[in-house]
Enzyme design. Structure first.
Site, PDB file in Angstrom:
ATOM      1  CG  ASP A  43      -1.861  -1.238   1.186  1.00 29.39           C
ATOM      2  OD1 ASP A  43      -2.270  -1.648   0.083  1.00 29.39           O
ATOM      3  OD2 ASP A  43      -2.142  -1.791   2.261  1.00 29.39           O
ATOM      4  CD  GLN A  79      15.748 -12.712   2.003  1.00 30.82           C
ATOM      5  OE1 GLN A  79      15.123 -12.486   3.042  1.00 30.82           O
ATOM      6  NE2 GLN A  79      17.048 -12.541   1.917  1.00 30.82           N
ATOM      7  CG  HIS A 139      12.810 -17.639   3.991  1.00 33.43           C
ATOM      8  ND1 HIS A 139      13.121 -18.925   4.354  1.00 33.43           N
ATOM      9  CD2 HIS A 139      13.163 -16.853   5.042  1.00 33.43           C
ATOM     10  CE1 HIS A 139      13.635 -18.914   5.582  1.00 33.43           C
ATOM     11  NE2 HIS A 139      13.672 -17.672   6.023  1.00 33.43           N
ATOM     12  CG  LEU A 149       9.332 -17.911   7.652  1.00 35.07           C
ATOM     13  CD1 LEU A 149      10.306 -17.966   6.494  1.00 35.07           C
ATOM     14  CD2 LEU A 149       9.392 -16.548   8.321  1.00 35.07           C
ATOM     15  CB  THR A 172      12.677 -19.374  11.686  1.00 35.20           C
ATOM     16  OG1 THR A 172      13.862 -18.579  11.894  1.00 35.20           O
ATOM     17  CG2 THR A 172      12.731 -20.564  12.633  1.00 35.20           C
ATOM     18  CD  GLU A 173      18.889 -17.468   7.523  1.00 38.44           C
ATOM     19  OE1 GLU A 173      18.384 -17.244   6.412  1.00 38.44           O
ATOM     20  OE2 GLU A 173      19.717 -16.725   8.052  1.00 38.44           O
ATOM     21  NE  ARG A 196      16.715 -15.475   5.413  1.00 45.72           N
ATOM     22  CZ  ARG A 196      15.879 -14.791   6.183  1.00 45.72           C
ATOM     23  NH1 ARG A 196      15.171 -13.799   5.679  1.00 45.72           N
ATOM     24  NH2 ARG A 196      15.734 -15.104   7.451  1.00 45.72           N
ATOM     25  CG  HIS A 204      10.760 -14.115   3.508  1.00 47.80           C
ATOM     26  ND1 HIS A 204       9.721 -14.401   4.364  1.00 47.80           N
ATOM     27  CD2 HIS A 204      11.801 -13.728   4.299  1.00 47.80           C
ATOM     28  CE1 HIS A 204      10.115 -14.197   5.618  1.00 47.80           C
ATOM     29  NE2 HIS A 204      11.359 -13.774   5.601  1.00 47.80           N
ATOM     30  CD  GLU A 224       8.886  -6.530   3.488  1.00 48.50           C
ATOM     31  OE1 GLU A 224       8.492  -6.924   4.602  1.00 48.50           O
ATOM     32  OE2 GLU A 224       8.776  -7.212   2.452  1.00 48.50           O
ATOM     33  NE  ARG A 267      14.832  -9.213   5.209  1.00 50.35           N
ATOM     34  CZ  ARG A 267      14.595 -10.210   6.067  1.00 50.35           C
ATOM     35  NH1 ARG A 267      15.356 -10.354   7.137  1.00 50.35           N
ATOM     36  NH2 ARG A 267      13.619 -11.068   5.847  1.00 50.35           N
ATOM     37  CB  SER A 324      13.551  -7.689   8.234  1.00 54.77           C
ATOM     38  OG  SER A 324      13.145  -8.767   9.040  1.00 54.77           O
ATOM     39  CG  LEU A 325      12.295  -8.693  13.364  1.00 53.82           C
ATOM     40  CD1 LEU A 325      12.231  -9.674  14.534  1.00 53.82           C
ATOM     41  CD2 LEU A 325      10.915  -8.094  13.125  1.00 53.82           C
TER      42      LEU A 325
END
Lengths: 570, 235
Positions: free
Chosen positions: A204, A223, A225, A235, A237-238, A269, A336, A370, A381, A386-387
């Site tokens: 948006d 990316q 994932h 997802l 997690t890595e 990734r 992702h 993001e 990334r 990202s966090l």
């Protein structure tokens, strides 16, 4: 939410417009953690090592001043979150637990794998988002929950002075006037048919920005994932690989040992995702169709899985019908994260380029998280960044706006014509009697992106995709409402979201075709090499005329020496 | 074909709510209930209204009542919810309906805010994190994971009766999450605010909350701990 918290604490009137109740935003789905050199797992850890990894991970088109800022300010931002109450997992010493994540090293790539990703079990995003919301309650931030921002309002000087927003519950439409408008609207993974992203990730902010003449940067960089659950797209997690899990092909071979002999399953990734696709293409995929690989975790033991990865066990049982304690999870690379977005400086100020090609601030508009491209992720990334990005730059935006408000912001009021211009898209949708329905159009868009702009790309095939998108544009612009009610009309919102998805998708498509090299997540079969001579730069896209230009990458950090581009191997 | 009966109500056009039947082609797949709603909205009736976001059971948007039991539509497979070839979907019980499956959650959120769901500790913070042992941190497991979906509170008869005065299982779970946090210093103040006949003591141990929680949490147990703390405080 972090920006709002900063401003609410400063005493300025702050409102958050959110199309969902705030704890239902997509940050809630982040699992593995938030990467930051807080020196818990390793007392010698250094933010400069984290910076090196991030620059390398970005395939050298991350801006080094921004990465320097993020990595060096990060620890302060993490400790603040802990003081706010975030329930991090702990070490025996009582400090924050950190786990290994992909692309993280010690001593500038020389000291082996680092454990730098701060975690709250495998629910770090949930813990982070709830903590931020809770602290916004504490500081009495005003929330407009289930309100949807439609378009930016610009004054006669081109400055952003607020948004048109619609109340989903009642259909009431208003102009929200503001001296500073911060986009924290997240990604747009729903441009692809297969994505880890929530239904609400519809770009948006990108849509609003592009329609208002704001450029988008590095939109070709998406990316994939490595570990989305096969079929469902959810997802994994890595952190699973950080805790010791690894990928196997149909022969049970740990194939990442061939592609990345040192980092193996914890390579970048982009590297892991491409290796998985190659295994599948070369006939070593799993299942009757040989179209996925598997993530093996059972050797870690039930105790580790249930304490470190409880959410993954839950998701795997629900969506893959597989108990990871006993069997490997079927996984496939899945869209992702959007590395690109609205170009900003480290204060979150949105940028454009002037006639001379120099950066120019767009007054009144900020972006973080993001939707922004500051750019700390460049072409790829790293997990856990990202966090950190959204917390550090949400905070930085808040701090900068607070300072600017103290110094005084004077923007001219929007005229009635300016406001009407911003409301035109919604007006047209409401007035339209005929047109196609939203769902098949969205499906068509997602299929085009999935088929023509996936993990591996070729020019000819992308040009076909661009032509299909061009045909689709008018149909998307003329989407019709199936439901004209004013009461919680989600069909209206979906139509507005579709148009945002389309703007994002087209930006992605055009720029992906233009960047004729392979770098990070952007892998061209017809241009397989990285081309530093021509493309060691950001791409910049303007929706008017679908113009692509180049913008320089920052190579001048303030306190450390520049990390020079090198061949990237793991 | 799956027979789905949906609760419908549009305040602009309907005098009263009604049930509408749909036949949905699931292709014999064990879809999630949310997938079925998406099929209905995309192919059969675009005006069907519900909330959804993450579609993986962590955002808490799509709490619904499916064949009489509250749960999240996105992680409830048909194999666990369909009875006799039929699926009846209603909004979460006990809250005002805005439209179709969307309820007004204001009261639910107000009870959450009432427990001051944020860490309180006025002592100056250290330069690094506040230390907490793994054992102290383990006290928060089973509490912090709440996703505010309201499945529990809207299955609780005590909350149906007194949604304005009984905090309800979700709010109390979060109240205890902060009472149990070794870093929080506001225990006395928190307990004082809960010490009345309604806020906590309206819980009658029916355990519907435990039965429906999609995250496997146990609010009744947390409420039991709060009761003990309140009783110890009184003596």
């Amino acid at each position: 939410m972090r920006a709002a918290l900063q401003l609410a604490q400063s005493g300025y009137k702050t409102a958050v417009i959110s199309k969902v109740f705030p704890t239902r935003s997509h940050t809630v789905s982040a699992q593995g953690g938030i990467t930051c050199a807080i020196a818990s797992a390793d007392p010698q850890d250094d933010w400069r090592w984290h910076m090196y990894d991030t620059v390398k991970g970005s395939d050298y088109i991350g801006d080094q001043d921004a990465i320097e800022y993020m990595c060096s300010v990060g620890p302060e931002a993490i400790f603040e979150l802990e003081h706010m109450g975030l329930p991090f997992s702990r070490t025996e010493e009582g400090r924050i637990y950190q786990r290994p994540f992909g692309g993280q090293s010690k001593n500038f790539g020389e000291g082996g794998q680092a454990a730098r990703t701060c975690a709250a079990a495998d629910r770090t995003g949930h813990a982070l988002l709830h903590t931020l919301y809770q602290n916004n309650i504490k500081n009495e931030t005003v929330f407009f929950n289930e309100w949807f921002a439609v378009d930016l309002v610009k004054n006669q000087d081109g400055a952003v002075v607020g948004v048109i927003a619609i109340c989903i519950e009642t259909g009431e439409t208003v102009y929200v006037k503001s001296k500073a408008t911060v986009f924290a609207t997240g990604g747009a993974g729903r441009i692809y048919a297969s994505t880890t992203n929530a239904h609400i990730n519809t770009g948006d902010g990108l849509g609003m920005a592009l329609r208002a003449g704001v450029p988008a940067q590095d939109m070709e960089m998406w990316q994939f994932h490595p570990t989305g659950i096969y079929g469902a797209g959810t997802l994994v997690t890595e952190g699973c690989r950080g805790e010791g899990g690894y990928l196997v092909n149909k022969d049970g071979e740990r194939f990442m040992e061939r592609y990345a002999p040192n980092a193996k399953d914890l390579a970048g990734r982009d590297v892991v995702a491409r290796s998985m696709v190659l295994e599948i293409l070369e006939g070593r995929g799993c299942g009757p169709n040989g179209d996925h690989v598997k993530l093996k975790l059972d050797h870690l033991g039930e105790e580790v899985l249930e304490s470190r990865l409880p959410g993954i066990c839950e998701l795997s049982r629900t969506f893959a019908h597989v108990d990871p304690v006993k069997e490997p999870i079927p996984v496939v690379p899945t869209c992702h994260y959007m590395m690109g977005g609205i170009p900003t400086n480290v204060h979150g100020q949105a940028l454009t380029v002037d006639a001379q090609g120099s950066d120019a601030v767009i007054p009144g508009l900020y972006a973080c998280g993001e939707v922004a491209c500051v750019s700390v992720h460049g072409a790829n990334r790293l997990g856990g960044n990202s966090l950190l990005d959204l917390v550090v730059f949400g905070r930085a935006s808040g701090l900068f706006i607070e300072k600017s408000l103290r110094e005084g912001i004077e923007l001219r009021d929007a005229s009635q014509t300016d406001i009407e211009a911003a409301g035109a898209r919604l007006e047209a949708l409401n007035a339209r009697e005929q047109g196609e329905q939203v769902s098949p159009l969205r499906h068509e868009l997602q299929e085009i992106m999935q088929n023509h702009f996936g993990v591996f790309r070729t020019g000819e095939f992308m040009r076909e995709g661009i032509a299909k998108l061009a045909d689709l544009r008018e149909r998307v612009e003329n989407v019709a409402l199936a439901d004209r009610s004013n009461a919680f009309n989600t069909s209206r919102i979906e139509c507005l979201e579709l148009q945002n998805l389309f703007e994002t998708a087209e930006a992605t498509a055009v720029v992906a075709e233009a960047r004729d090299e392979s770098r990070g997540a952007h892998a061209r079969e017809d241009f397989t090499e990285r081309d530093d001579e021509n493309w060691l730069c950001h791409s910049l896209y303007q929706s008017e005329g679908k113009q692509v230009s180049k913008r320089s990458v920052n190579f001048t950090p303030q306190t450390v020496e520049t990390f020079q581009p090198m061949a990237r191997s793991y | 074909m799956l027979q789905v009966s949906l609760y419908r109500y549009n305040p602009e056009t309907d005098e009263a709510p009604y049930m509408q039947d749909f036949s949905v082609d699931t292709g014999d797949r064990d879809l999630m209930v949310l997938d079925v709603l998406e099929l209905i909205k995309a192919d059969l009736d675009g005006s069907v209204t519900y909330r959804r976001s993450c579609r993986e059971g962590v955002c808490g948007s799509d709490g619904l009542n499916m064949n009489g039991k509250n749960g999240l539509a996105c992680i409830t497979p048909l194999s666990e919810s369909v009875k006799g070839g039929k699926l009846v979907i209603r909004p979460l019980p006990g809250l005002p309906v805005i439209r179709d499956l969307v309820v007004d959650m204001s009261l639910f959120y107000a009870q959450y805010e009432k427990v001051q769901p944020y860490l309180q500790n006025p002592t100056p913070a250290p330069a690094i994190e506040r230390l907490q042992s793994p054992e102290e941190r383990a006290q928060l497991d089973g509490l912090y994971e709440c996703i505010l979906c309201a499945c529990c509170s809207t299955s609780c008869p005590s909350f149906w009766w007194n949604p304005d005065r009984f905090v309800g299982p979700a709010g109390l779970l979060q109240a205890y999450r902060f009472l149990a946090d070794s870093r929080d210093t506001a225990t006395e103040d928190r307990l004082a605010k809960l010490d009345d006949p309604f806020s906590v003591f309206r819980c009658h141990g029916i355990q519907n909350c435990v039965n429906v929680c999609p995250k496997g949490l146990n609010p009744t147990k947390a409420i039991g701990h709060i009761r003990t703390m309140l009783l110890n405080r009184a003596t």
